[in-house]
Structure formats: C-alpha cells, structure tokens
Design a protein around this motif. Sequence first.
Motif, short mmCIF file in Angstrom:
data_model
loop_
_atom_site.label_atom_id
_atom_site.label_comp_id
_atom_site.label_asym_id
_atom_site.label_seq_id
_atom_site.Cartn_x
_atom_site.Cartn_y
_atom_site.Cartn_z
N LEU A 218 79.21 -55.81 -24.87
CA LEU A 218 78.46 -54.82 -25.67
C LEU A 218 78.47 -55.21 -27.15
O LEU A 218 79.45 -55.76 -27.66
N SER A 219 77.39 -54.88 -27.84
CA SER A 219 77.29 -55.19 -29.27
C SER A 219 78.19 -54.26 -30.07
O SER A 219 78.51 -53.14 -29.64
N ASP A 220 78.56 -54.70 -31.26
CA ASP A 220 79.36 -53.85 -32.15
C ASP A 220 78.58 -52.57 -32.47
O ASP A 220 79.18 -51.49 -32.57
N ALA A 221 77.27 -52.71 -32.65
CA ALA A 221 76.46 -51.53 -33.01
C ALA A 221 76.56 -50.47 -31.91
O ALA A 221 76.75 -49.28 -32.19
N LEU A 222 76.46 -50.89 -30.66
CA LEU A 222 76.54 -49.90 -29.58
C LEU A 222 77.96 -49.34 -29.46
O LEU A 222 78.16 -48.13 -29.30
N ARG A 225 78.53 -46.60 -31.84
CA ARG A 225 77.83 -45.34 -31.51
C ARG A 225 78.46 -44.62 -30.32
O ARG A 225 78.18 -43.45 -30.09
N ALA A 226 79.27 -45.32 -29.56
CA ALA A 226 79.76 -44.74 -28.30
C ALA A 226 80.73 -43.59 -28.53
O ALA A 226 81.52 -43.60 -29.48
N ASP A 227 80.68 -42.60 -27.66
CA ASP A 227 81.60 -41.46 -27.73
C ASP A 227 82.94 -41.81 -27.10
O ASP A 227 83.95 -41.15 -27.37
N ALA A 228 82.97 -42.78 -26.21
CA ALA A 228 84.23 -43.20 -25.58
C ALA A 228 84.03 -44.62 -25.06
O ALA A 228 82.91 -45.08 -24.89
N ARG A 229 85.18 -45.31 -24.86
CA ARG A 229 85.14 -46.66 -24.25
C ARG A 229 86.07 -46.65 -23.06
O ARG A 229 87.23 -46.24 -23.20
N LEU A 230 85.60 -47.12 -21.93
CA LEU A 230 86.42 -47.12 -20.71
C LEU A 230 86.49 -48.53 -20.14
O LEU A 230 85.49 -49.25 -20.12
N ARG A 231 87.67 -48.87 -19.65
CA ARG A 231 87.82 -50.19 -19.03
C ARG A 231 88.16 -50.03 -17.56
O ARG A 231 88.87 -49.08 -17.16
N ILE A 232 87.67 -50.98 -16.77
CA ILE A 232 88.02 -51.03 -15.34
C ILE A 232 89.29 -51.86 -15.24
O ILE A 232 89.31 -53.00 -15.73
N PRO A 233 90.35 -51.32 -14.61
CA PRO A 233 91.58 -52.11 -14.56
C PRO A 233 91.40 -53.40 -13.78
O PRO A 233 90.66 -53.44 -12.79
N MET A 234 92.05 -54.44 -14.26
CA MET A 234 91.99 -55.75 -13.58
C MET A 234 93.38 -56.38 -13.62
O MET A 234 94.22 -56.02 -14.45
#
Length: 260
Positions: A218-222, A225-234
């Motif tokens: 994802l771009s820094d700009a997006l 703007r994001a309200d939250a960031r989620l990661r899929i565990p790996m």
Amino acid sequence: MNALSGKSMDESGQDQLISRFQAARRDPELAVLEGFHALKHAIRFKAALHAVVTHNLGGLELLAEQLAPDVRDTITEHAQAVRYELFEQCSPGDQETGVISLAARPVITHEMLQALSHDAPVVLLESPSHLGNIGAVVRVSAAAGAAAVLTTGSHDPWHPHSIRGSAGLHFAIPVVRTDEYALAGRPLIAIDPDGDELQPASIPANAVLAFGSERSGLSDALLKRADARLRIPMEPAVSSLNLATAVAVVLYAWRLRRDS
Ligand SMILES: C[S@@+](CC[C@H](N)C(=O)[O-])C[C@H]1O[C@@H](n2cnc3c(N)ncnc32)[C@H](O)[C@@H]1O
C-alpha cells in the motif's frame, strides 16, 4: 439457434467478425469473455450478450449439458459456429473450450457505489499489477459476498485476462476502476503486513478493505488515510501472502464470523 458455418459466411462477413472481436478488446463498454466458464457466469448473472462464437458447437453444447445445464439453452440460442481458422483470429491465444463471447459491461457510477448495502465490505486493490490476480480477487469477492471490487492504477480490471481469472464473476458484483475509493460512512481499513493482528471481529462489515500492489504494497498516502491497519498472521521469515490469497483470508475471516 443462430449457427452459421464459417464456410457459408462470405469474406466480408468474416472480416467483420474478426474486426468486431479485435475492436471489443479496446472498447470500455464491452467485455471479452474467453472460454466457457466466463460465458456461463455471464449468463447466470444476466449479462447482456452481444456475440457467442465457437468452432465446435456440438462440443460446447455437450460441455454446457455436463457442467451447467441451466445455461445450455441460452448458449444454443446465441452461439454462432465458425471455422477453426476464423475462430482463432477472433480469439488469439490458447483456448481450451473453443468459445469466445462479447457482452456489455455493466455501468457502475460513484452514486451506485455509495448506495451499496453496508452489510458487506468493499474490496479496494491499489494499483494491482497482475491481471490474473485481479480476476482471482473478483472471483473470491463474489464467492464471499463482498459488496464490490474497486481498483486504482493503470490496469483495466475488465481486461479479458482478468475476466478469465474471475471465471466471468465480474458480472456477479460491481467491478470498477476508480480513484474515488473513499465511500461515505465506510471506514478505510488497510490490510498491511505491518498492521495490528487481524481478529475476525475487527473487520467492520461496512469497511473498504484496501490491499496493496504485489511488489510495493500500500502507498504511504493510502496508509495515512486509513482508519486502521490489520495484518494477517504469518510464520516468521515469510514476507507476505499473494494478493488474492490475502483478500481471500480477510473476506472469509469476515464471512465465517458473520455466519457463526
Ligand atoms: C504481495 S503483498 C505486497 C508485499 C509488499 N512487499 C509489502 O511489503 O506490502 C500484496 C498485498 O497483499 C496484502 N498482504 C499480503 N500478505 C499480508 C499479510 N500477512 N498481512 C496483511 N496484508 C497482507 C497486503 O495488502 C499487500 O499490500
């Protein structure tokens, strides 16, 4: 039945057919459907068919009978049989099922996107680079019951290779390229390997779920703007999942929790 033999079609008719299929690949109002499965789903999801061309009408009808008898009559009604040499020019490239079709693309406006039900998330692909991935994302989004698939960037999500990747499920769900991906009343959730760990309960049903491009994410700009960031565990040392796989994980995490 509209089955013309290529031999009985005069030369100008053949040239017209070839030009029609060539022009359709550049026409933003048309979708080129390569193969049987794309045609099957186009029919099931009420696409307006403009042409269905095959070099093997009997084989096509048999395939429909075996795999999708619900669409057999519509195929028989629309199919035009042509010589193999003519078919190849309408449908360059490898073609296992011997059929190529044209259909109208649904018109999707920003107002229509705003009016979508908030009971299901919208998938946003930021500048995806692989047409096959776009198709796979459309396919899983349709299967999981997402509200729409939006893309940004230079690729047309309705490219024939992308439609082949979705098996024609572009007709099951709104699919559109747009830079206006902020939708009123929908939180923007960045799905990003550096986010907080995803919990199925943390995926709002009305979210715009944003996924980054295959190489750069994802771009820094997006992300700003994001309200939250989620990661899929790996597992340790694994950098990331394939884009379409990541979309599948997040959508089914949302869906399985919704249905539990
Ligand atoms: C192939 S990955 C991009 C990898 C890119 N090098 C990066 O650092 O983000 C494509 C997209 O899939 C999603 N993705 C893949 N694996 C993920 C993970 N473990 N957690 C969250 N998102 C993931 C993200 O949206 C990512 O932008």
